[in-house]
Design a protein around this motif. Structure first.
Motif, PDB file in Angstrom:
ATOM      1  N   GLN A  84       0.888  -1.441  -0.154  1.00 39.30           N
ATOM      2  CA  GLN A  84       0.079  -0.107   0.066  1.00 39.30           C
ATOM      3  C   GLN A  84       0.862   1.273   0.034  1.00 39.30           C
ATOM      4  O   GLN A  84       0.441   2.165   0.338  1.00 39.30           O
ATOM      5  CB  GLN A  84      -1.006   0.003   0.998  1.00 39.30           C
ATOM      6  N   LEU A  85       1.998   1.133  -0.522  1.00 32.63           N
ATOM      7  CA  LEU A  85       2.872   2.253  -0.486  1.00 32.63           C
ATOM      8  C   LEU A  85       2.459   3.467  -1.534  1.00 32.63           C
ATOM      9  O   LEU A  85       2.072   3.292  -2.505  1.00 32.63           O
ATOM     10  CB  LEU A  85       4.315   1.776  -0.962  1.00 32.63           C
ATOM     11  N   VAL A  86       2.585   4.719  -1.009  1.00 30.30           N
ATOM     12  CA  VAL A  86       2.242   5.753  -1.509  1.00 30.30           C
ATOM     13  C   VAL A  86       3.264   6.941  -1.606  1.00 30.30           C
ATOM     14  O   VAL A  86       3.850   7.129  -0.352  1.00 30.30           O
ATOM     15  CB  VAL A  86       0.921   6.538  -1.075  1.00 30.30           C
ATOM     16  N   VAL A  87       3.723   7.323  -2.606  1.00 31.91           N
ATOM     17  CA  VAL A  87       4.797   8.484  -2.767  1.00 31.91           C
ATOM     18  C   VAL A  87       4.047   9.656  -2.811  1.00 31.91           C
ATOM     19  O   VAL A  87       3.522  10.109  -3.522  1.00 31.91           O
ATOM     20  CB  VAL A  87       5.747   8.302  -4.042  1.00 31.91           C
ATOM     21  N   PRO A  88       4.402  10.249  -1.419  1.00 31.70           N
ATOM     22  CA  PRO A  88       3.613  11.734  -1.456  1.00 31.70           C
ATOM     23  C   PRO A  88       4.123  12.597  -2.361  1.00 31.70           C
ATOM     24  O   PRO A  88       5.312  12.723  -2.852  1.00 31.70           O
ATOM     25  CB  PRO A  88       3.944  12.216   0.124  1.00 31.70           C
ATOM     26  N   TRP A  89       3.008  13.450  -2.792  1.00 33.49           N
ATOM     27  CA  TRP A  89       3.530  14.617  -3.774  1.00 33.49           C
ATOM     28  C   TRP A  89       4.478  15.492  -3.407  1.00 33.49           C
ATOM     29  O   TRP A  89       5.272  16.030  -4.208  1.00 33.49           O
ATOM     30  CB  TRP A  89       2.255  15.440  -4.321  1.00 33.49           C
ATOM     31  N   VAL A  90       4.762  15.783  -2.092  1.00 37.45           N
ATOM     32  CA  VAL A  90       5.967  16.453  -1.603  1.00 37.45           C
ATOM     33  C   VAL A  90       7.337  16.024  -1.857  1.00 37.45           C
ATOM     34  O   VAL A  90       8.173  16.471  -2.108  1.00 37.45           O
ATOM     35  CB  VAL A  90       5.520  16.503  -0.031  1.00 37.45           C
ATOM     36  N   ALA A  91       7.326  14.525  -2.153  1.00 36.97           N
ATOM     37  CA  ALA A  91       8.492  14.159  -2.321  1.00 36.97           C
ATOM     38  C   ALA A  91       8.983  14.325  -3.796  1.00 36.97           C
ATOM     39  O   ALA A  91      10.056  14.112  -4.168  1.00 36.97           O
ATOM     40  CB  ALA A  91       8.503  12.647  -2.012  1.00 36.97           C
ATOM     41  N   LEU A  92       8.347  14.182  -4.570  1.00 40.31           N
ATOM     42  CA  LEU A  92       8.374  14.320  -6.001  1.00 40.31           C
ATOM     43  C   LEU A  92       9.291  15.543  -6.558  1.00 40.31           C
ATOM     44  O   LEU A  92      10.337  15.382  -7.076  1.00 40.31           O
ATOM     45  CB  LEU A  92       6.967  14.491  -6.834  1.00 40.31           C
ATOM     46  N   PRO A  93       9.097  16.702  -6.035  1.00 37.57           N
ATOM     47  CA  PRO A  93      10.140  17.782  -6.257  1.00 37.57           C
ATOM     48  C   PRO A  93      11.463  17.424  -5.635  1.00 37.57           C
ATOM     49  O   PRO A  93      12.556  18.037  -6.239  1.00 37.57           O
ATOM     50  CB  PRO A  93       9.640  19.238  -5.714  1.00 37.57           C
ATOM     51  N   VAL A  94      11.319  16.947  -4.669  1.00 41.77           N
ATOM     52  CA  VAL A  94      12.955  16.640  -3.984  1.00 41.77           C
ATOM     53  C   VAL A  94      13.635  15.729  -4.907  1.00 41.77           C
ATOM     54  O   VAL A  94      14.751  15.750  -5.121  1.00 41.77           O
ATOM     55  CB  VAL A  94      12.738  15.947  -2.436  1.00 41.77           C
ATOM     56  N   PHE A  95      13.008  14.670  -5.357  1.00 39.72           N
ATOM     57  CA  PHE A  95      13.706  13.570  -6.398  1.00 39.72           C
ATOM     58  C   PHE A  95      13.755  14.477  -7.809  1.00 39.72           C
ATOM     59  O   PHE A  95      14.861  13.877  -8.105  1.00 39.72           O
ATOM     60  CB  PHE A  95      12.712  12.448  -6.440  1.00 39.72           C
ATOM     61  N   ALA A  96      13.169  15.051  -8.170  1.00 40.92           N
ATOM     62  CA  ALA A  96      13.311  15.919  -9.577  1.00 40.92           C
ATOM     63  C   ALA A  96      14.521  16.707  -9.245  1.00 40.92           C
ATOM     64  O   ALA A  96      15.502  16.827 -10.166  1.00 40.92           O
ATOM     65  CB  ALA A  96      12.173  16.754  -9.930  1.00 40.92           C
ATOM     66  N   LEU A  97      14.739  17.545  -8.048  1.00 40.62           N
ATOM     67  CA  LEU A  97      15.941  18.332  -7.869  1.00 40.62           C
ATOM     68  C   LEU A  97      17.162  17.378  -7.654  1.00 40.62           C
ATOM     69  O   LEU A  97      18.212  17.940  -8.088  1.00 40.62           O
ATOM     70  CB  LEU A  97      15.647  19.291  -6.518  1.00 40.62           C
ATOM     71  N   ALA A  98      17.252  16.269  -7.250  1.00 40.71           N
ATOM     72  CA  ALA A  98      18.128  15.191  -6.975  1.00 40.71           C
ATOM     73  C   ALA A  98      18.618  14.883  -8.316  1.00 40.71           C
ATOM     74  O   ALA A  98      19.923  14.968  -8.875  1.00 40.71           O
ATOM     75  CB  ALA A  98      17.794  14.146  -6.178  1.00 40.71           C
ATOM     76  N   ALA A  99      17.622  14.611  -9.426  1.00 39.43           N
ATOM     77  CA  ALA A  99      18.055  14.237 -10.609  1.00 39.43           C
ATOM     78  C   ALA A  99      18.681  15.388 -11.382  1.00 39.43           C
ATOM     79  O   ALA A  99      19.376  15.308 -12.271  1.00 39.43           O
ATOM     80  CB  ALA A  99      16.807  14.024 -11.535  1.00 39.43           C
TER      81      ALA A  99
END
Length: 159
Positions: free
Chosen positions: A60-75
């Motif tokens: 039931q893992l959900v990736v919160p939308w708040v984490a997406l910009p963090v991962f995008a900035l890492a990329a």
């Protein structure tokens, strides 16, 4: 899943410690005075991620939308370093690794909130913050009055 799960208990304990231990560690040597503080935070934050070792969490893992910009900035940092726009690739890589860790911590906190309930997670975080505030206040009192205690070796005396 409930807080009785060993993964959840470890994660909840690390959340409480994460809110207090890095701020109270007494070792601050040059040239990087925050080295031990950062590594304690990384170790305890990784301890919070123990919840992700439970198979039931992945169902039931959900990736919160708040984490997406963090991962995008890492990329973006990795791309920045790979294209040579950074003086040293290691600088971009280190920033990206910190961001990936922070994003994984966000995902783990969401999984822990789903597993144990948001109220339980917040209670453990608040307990850690309250304990840290209490210990910090006691250290301030010892410093102000210059009391002799068994902890004087790690408490800075006023100058």
């Amino acid at each position: 899943m409930n807080p009785a799960s060993p993964f959840a208990r470890i994660s909840l304990g690390c959340i409480a410690l994460f809110c207090v231990v890095p701020y109270l560690q007494p070792v601050h040597f040059y040239p990087l005075t925050s080295f031990y503080t950062e590594w304690l935070a990384i170790a305890l934050g990784t301890g919070v991620m123990v919840i992700l070792l439970d198979r039931r969490v992945w169902e039931q893992l959900v990736v919160p939308w708040v984490a997406l910009p963090v991962f995008a900035l890492a990329a973006l940092l990795i791309i920045h370093g790979a294209l040579g726009w950074s003086p040293y690739f290691g600088q971009a890589l280190m920033g990206a690794l910190y961001l990936l860790w922070a994003g994984a911590l966000i995902v783990a906190a969401r999984a822990l909130a789903q597993a144990c309930g948001t109220k339980t997670v917040i209670t453990f975080a608040v307990a850690g913050l309250a304990a840290g505030a209490l210990v910090s206040a006691l250290i301030g009192i010892v410093q102000h009055f210059n009391w002799v205690t068994p902890f004087n070796a790690v408490i800075v005396s006023p100058t």
